[in-house]
Design an enzyme around this catalytic site. Sequence first.
Site, PDB file in Angstrom:
ATOM      1  CG  HIS A 213      -2.819  22.641 -20.400  1.00 23.99           C
ATOM      2  ND1 HIS A 213      -2.751  22.437 -21.766  1.00 23.99           N
ATOM      3  CD2 HIS A 213      -2.190  21.573 -19.835  1.00 23.99           C
ATOM      4  CE1 HIS A 213      -2.108  21.302 -22.013  1.00 23.99           C
ATOM      5  NE2 HIS A 213      -1.762  20.762 -20.851  1.00 23.99           N
TER       6      HIS A 213
ATOM      7  CG  ASP B 299      -1.797   1.201   1.284  1.00 17.29           C
ATOM      8  OD1 ASP B 299      -2.571   1.404   0.337  1.00 17.29           O
ATOM      9  OD2 ASP B 299      -1.711   1.954   2.272  1.00 17.29           O
TER      10      ASP B 299
ATOM     11  CG  HIS C  78       4.035  14.894 -19.104  1.00 15.19           C
ATOM     12  ND1 HIS C  78       4.065  16.221 -18.734  1.00 15.19           N
ATOM     13  CD2 HIS C  78       2.723  14.574 -19.198  1.00 15.19           C
ATOM     14  CE1 HIS C  78       2.836  16.681 -18.617  1.00 15.19           C
ATOM     15  NE2 HIS C  78       1.992  15.702 -18.882  1.00 15.19           N
TER      16      HIS C  78
ATOM     17  CG  ASP D 102      -1.208  18.051 -17.538  1.00 15.70           C
ATOM     18  OD1 ASP D 102      -0.498  17.061 -17.770  1.00 15.70           O
ATOM     19  OD2 ASP D 102      -1.628  18.816 -18.438  1.00 15.70           O
TER      20      ASP D 102
ATOM     21  CG  ASP E  35      -0.420  12.998 -18.858  1.00 13.81           C
ATOM     22  OD1 ASP E  35      -0.528  13.865 -17.969  1.00 13.81           O
ATOM     23  OD2 ASP E  35      -0.184  13.264 -20.055  1.00 13.81           O
TER      24      ASP E  35
ATOM     25  CG  ASP F 164      -4.457   6.320  -1.130  1.00 16.22           C
ATOM     26  OD1 ASP F 164      -3.387   5.713  -1.321  1.00 16.22           O
ATOM     27  OD2 ASP F 164      -5.191   6.102  -0.151  1.00 16.22           O
TER      28      ASP F 164
ATOM     29  CG  ASP G 296      -2.547   2.272  -2.967  1.00 14.45           C
ATOM     30  OD1 ASP G 296      -1.368   2.522  -2.657  1.00 14.45           O
ATOM     31  OD2 ASP G 296      -3.509   2.461  -2.195  1.00 14.45           O
TER      32      ASP G 296
ATOM     33  CD  GLU H 143       2.373  15.294 -22.468  1.00 15.59           C
ATOM     34  OE1 GLU H 143       1.347  14.656 -22.743  1.00 15.59           O
ATOM     35  OE2 GLU H 143       2.347  16.473 -22.022  1.00 15.59           O
ATOM     36  CD  GLU H 144       1.589  19.623 -21.001  1.00 18.27           C
ATOM     37  OE1 GLU H 144       0.878  19.689 -22.027  1.00 18.27           O
ATOM     38  OE2 GLU H 144       1.158  19.225 -19.905  1.00 18.27           O
TER      39      GLU H 144
END
Length: 440
Positions: free
Chosen positions: A288, A44, A126, A138, A201, A303, A307, A172-173
Site C-alpha cells: 500500500h 509451464d 482485483h 497488490d 491477491d 513464477d 504455474d 477491492e481496496e
Amino acid sequence: MRNRFRNSLAAGAAVAAASLTLGLAAPGVQAAAPAGAATAAAPDIPVANVKAHLAQFQQIANANGGNRAHGRAGYRASLDYVKGKLDAAGFTTTVQQFTASGATGYNLIADWPGGDTTKTVMTGAHLDSVSAGPGINDDGSGSAGVLEAALAVSRAQLKPDKHLRFGWFGAEELGLVGSKYYVNSLSSAERAKISAYLNFDMIGSPNPGYFVYDDDPALEKVFKDYFATLSIPTEIETEGDGRSDHAPFKNIGIPVGGLFSGADYTKTSAQAQKWGGTAGRAFDACYHESCDTSANIDDTALDHNTDAIAYALWQLSTGTTTPPGGDSYENTTDVTIPDSPGAAVTSSITVSGRTGSAPAALKVAVNIVHTFSGDLVVDLIGPSGKAYRLHNSSSDSTPNINTTYTVNASTETANGTWKLKVQDKGPQDTGYINSWKLTF
C-alpha cells in the site's frame, strides 16, 4: 488487498458439500478417475509473459498519476488492457458497472467457450491499486497471473469438462466492493453453477512466503499437491483471511481457495529458514505504498504461483481428459521398510524407449502398507538424482499410503532409473512398499 483492520465476512461453505460439488475426494480419500482417463498436463507459464503484463500496468500507472485506483483513469486503462488481450484470445468478455464512493467502478468477466456451465470453475483477482501507488504486487501480480493463465487456456485450445470463467474486480481496496457487486448480481441458480472460486491477491511479494487458503479442504489439497512437486513447504494463509475477493463467494457458500505470498506481516526466522528471504522484515514492505512498483516483485514466487494457477485450472476442469501417451511403468516387488532409526530403502523403475523430457505432470502412484503413515518420508528420485518430496513425516496416525501424486519432472530426461525412496522416522510401527507406478 484491502486494509487488514476492516471486518472480515462470515464463512458459509460446508466442507462436505464443497467436496461433493467439486467432484474431488474428501481429505485422505483418493478420488477415482474414469477408466483409462487422466488429467491433462498443465503448461509451464513463462514468467516473462507475466512480467510483461506487470510492465504494462506500471506504464499505465506512470501515465495516470502514479496509480490504478478505483475511479481513476489508470484503473479503466488497466481494464481495457486486460480486456483487449482476452478478446483477441477468443474469450467472451463482459464489463460490469457499479458505483462506489461517488465514482464509477468496473468488473471484467471473461468466459472461455465450452465446458459444463452448471459446474463453473471461476478464477479471479482485483485489478485496482490503492491511490498511493501503482499496485504492482497488490494486486497487479494476481491480475497478471490470472490473465496469463487464461491466455494459456487459449493457446492450448483447452476443451475442459467444466466451464472456465475469469474475473478482475474493481474497488477491492474500498472493501471488496466489486466482488460483492458481482456476487449480489447473480441469481440463486447462477450461484449454484459456480463449483469453485479461486482467488489470487499478491503472489509476487519481494520477501515471499507460500501461503495456501484453507477455506475448502479439496481446493487446499490441489495447491498443496502442486507445491509438494516442487518440494516447497506451504503454510495456511491467515494474514489476509477475509480481506480479499474470495470472501463474498465464501459468504454465500461457494467453495473458495487461493494463494498468497504475504503482505505487511513480518517473516519469522522459521519461515526464512524454509523459504529463504529475510527474517524480521515484512513479506512486502511496500504494501500500500508508492514503492509497490515493478521493482517490488520476486520473480521466483511469481513464477511458482502462476504455474500453480494453471495447475489448479487444469486439475479442476479437465479431470476426464486423456492426454497423449499415458504409458505406465510399475514395480510390484515388496520392499520392507525398517523401523526407525533404520536406513532409507528404495524401489526402482527403469524407463526406456521414450524421447525428450519427463512431463510437467508426471503421475506417481504410491501404495505403501504401514501401521502409522505419519512416520514416513517418501521421495521420488529422478534419473538426475534430484529428489521430489511426495510425503512428509507428521503426527498423522492414519495407516497406509495409497495416493497418486503429481510431480513437475520436466527438468528430468524421461529415460533412466527412477526410484521411490522411503524412510521411517518414528519408532514402533512397521510396513513395506507394496507397489508404485509412473504414468507418463
